[in-house]
Design a protein around this motif. Structure first.
Motif, PDB file in Angstrom:
ATOM      1  N   GLY A 152      28.111  61.476  19.681  1.00 17.28           N
ATOM      2  CA  GLY A 152      27.628  62.320  18.608  1.00 17.28           C
ATOM      3  C   GLY A 152      26.972  61.505  17.504  1.00 17.28           C
ATOM      4  O   GLY A 152      26.882  60.284  17.564  1.00 17.28           O
ATOM      5  N   ASP A 153      26.526  62.191  16.489  1.00 17.07           N
ATOM      6  CA  ASP A 153      25.787  61.601  15.375  1.00 17.07           C
ATOM      7  C   ASP A 153      26.747  61.439  14.201  1.00 17.07           C
ATOM      8  O   ASP A 153      27.232  62.416  13.647  1.00 17.07           O
ATOM      9  N   SER A 154      27.009  60.187  13.811  1.00 18.07           N
ATOM     10  CA  SER A 154      27.966  59.953  12.727  1.00 18.07           C
ATOM     11  C   SER A 154      27.477  60.570  11.423  1.00 18.07           C
ATOM     12  O   SER A 154      28.270  61.091  10.633  1.00 18.07           O
ATOM     13  N   ALA A 155      26.155  60.525  11.185  1.00 15.83           N
ATOM     14  CA  ALA A 155      25.618  61.130   9.963  1.00 15.83           C
ATOM     15  C   ALA A 155      25.851  62.637   9.973  1.00 15.83           C
ATOM     16  O   ALA A 155      26.191  63.242   8.950  1.00 15.83           O
ATOM     17  N   ASP A 156      25.708  63.251  11.145  1.00 15.03           N
ATOM     18  CA  ASP A 156      25.949  64.684  11.266  1.00 15.03           C
ATOM     19  C   ASP A 156      27.419  64.995  11.046  1.00 15.03           C
ATOM     20  O   ASP A 156      27.760  65.994  10.406  1.00 15.03           O
ATOM     21  N   GLU A 157      28.295  64.124  11.553  1.00 14.25           N
ATOM     22  CA  GLU A 157      29.728  64.346  11.359  1.00 14.25           C
ATOM     23  C   GLU A 157      30.106  64.215   9.894  1.00 14.25           C
ATOM     24  O   GLU A 157      30.937  64.974   9.378  1.00 14.25           O
ATOM     25  N   ARG A 159      28.149  64.925   7.429  1.00 17.51           N
ATOM     26  CA  ARG A 159      27.666  66.161   6.821  1.00 17.51           C
ATOM     27  C   ARG A 159      28.647  67.312   7.070  1.00 17.51           C
ATOM     28  O   ARG A 159      28.939  68.099   6.158  1.00 17.51           O
ATOM     29  N   LEU A 160      29.168  67.397   8.308  1.00 16.00           N
ATOM     30  CA  LEU A 160      30.105  68.469   8.631  1.00 16.00           C
ATOM     31  C   LEU A 160      31.389  68.344   7.819  1.00 16.00           C
ATOM     32  O   LEU A 160      31.920  69.345   7.319  1.00 16.00           O
ATOM     33  N   THR A 163      31.156  69.665   4.425  1.00 13.89           N
ATOM     34  CA  THR A 163      31.149  71.126   4.266  1.00 13.89           C
ATOM     35  C   THR A 163      32.562  71.669   4.082  1.00 13.89           C
ATOM     36  O   THR A 163      32.728  72.827   3.679  1.00 13.89           O
ATOM     37  N   LYS A 205      34.611  74.522  11.832  1.00 14.47           N
ATOM     38  CA  LYS A 205      33.536  73.923  11.053  1.00 14.47           C
ATOM     39  C   LYS A 205      33.056  72.607  11.662  1.00 14.47           C
ATOM     40  O   LYS A 205      31.864  72.267  11.560  1.00 14.47           O
ATOM     41  N   CYS A 224      32.897  55.089   8.125  1.00 10.91           N
ATOM     42  CA  CYS A 224      31.454  54.989   7.903  1.00 10.91           C
ATOM     43  C   CYS A 224      31.098  54.058   6.749  1.00 10.91           C
ATOM     44  O   CYS A 224      30.010  53.532   6.679  1.00 10.91           O
TER      45      CYS A 224
END
Length: 230
Positions: A152-157, A159-160, A163, A205, A224
């Motif tokens: 997966g994408d650490s930047a996306d994680e 971001r999640l 949230t 989420k 990160c």
């Protein structure tokens, strides 16, 4: 009512052991049943026997080896996952089976335990699993994290995770420590039912199928190093 609740809380955890080594199963059974918190309702030597035992005994928790004849543990996990009300499943493994553990994670296993773990650790693990916890032997976590860091994408994680509300992040990182719903509730001053609701929301989420996947996301995000305090 108080007496009834206390009695229900003391009901032994119903467990099925699945491993093709008879002596290992028998030894684990003796160790796990000491103290009366856990009752091994059935043993299985392969995946087919495991599925039959689950249908016949409706256990709370299943401990399953990944390498078994006829039908292996991974195939059994797939079939368990398809059941209407599957038991909580944890994998018993050894250090040389990392690939199997990775696949078991994708199939929704809620725990990963090493066969040579201290008996007290195994007992605690089963109790925590039954209470809604995710169990990761630290030695397995250390080996798995490097290979899962790039899933997966650490930047996306990141971001999640951002949230999530502040309380949801607290629940997530306590969950990542392997704490059960009851432990999280004690720590945050919440009822167990409220924690369960928070966990469900967090999984949704994050797009995680179970607590272990959420825990690995939390551990990746915490590493990160962007300087933000989670």
């Amino acid at each position: 009512m108080r007496g009834e609740t206390a009695g229900a809380a003391q009901r032994p955890i119903r467990l099925v052991l699945a491993d093709d080594e008879v002596m290992l199963r028998r030894g684990l059974r003796v160790l796990l049943e000491q103290g009366g918190r856990i009752r091994v309702v059935a043993e299985a030597g392969n995946g087919e026997e495991l599925l039959a035992a689950v249908r016949g005994h409706r256990p709370d928790v299943v401990l399953v080896d990944v390498q078994m004849p006829s039908k292996d543990g991974l195939s059994a996990l797939r079939d368990l996952r398809a059941m209407a009300a599957p038991p909580i499943a944890a994998v018993l493994t050894t250090f040389d089976l990392d690939d199997y553990v990775a696949e078991a994670l994708r199939l929704g296993a809620n725990g990963f335990l090493l066969k040579d773990a201290d008996p007290a650790v195994l007992v605690r693990a089963v109790i925590d699993l039954a209470a809604g916890g995710a169990v990761l032997d630290p030695r397995i976590t250390a080996r798995l994290l490097p290979r899962f860091r790039n899933l997966g994408d650490s930047a996306d994680e990141v971001r999640l995770v951002r949230t999530l509300s502040a309380r949801e992040r607290q629940v997530l990182f306590l969950l990542a420590d392997g704490r059960s719903n009851a432990d999280i509730g004690d720590r945050l001053g919440l009822t167990e039912a409220t924690v369960k609701s928070y966990v469900s929301t967090v999984l949704g989420k994050l797009g995680a199928e179970n607590r272990v996947q959420a825990a690995l996301i939390a551990q990746r995000v915490s590493g990160c190093g962007d300087g933000e305090s989670w």
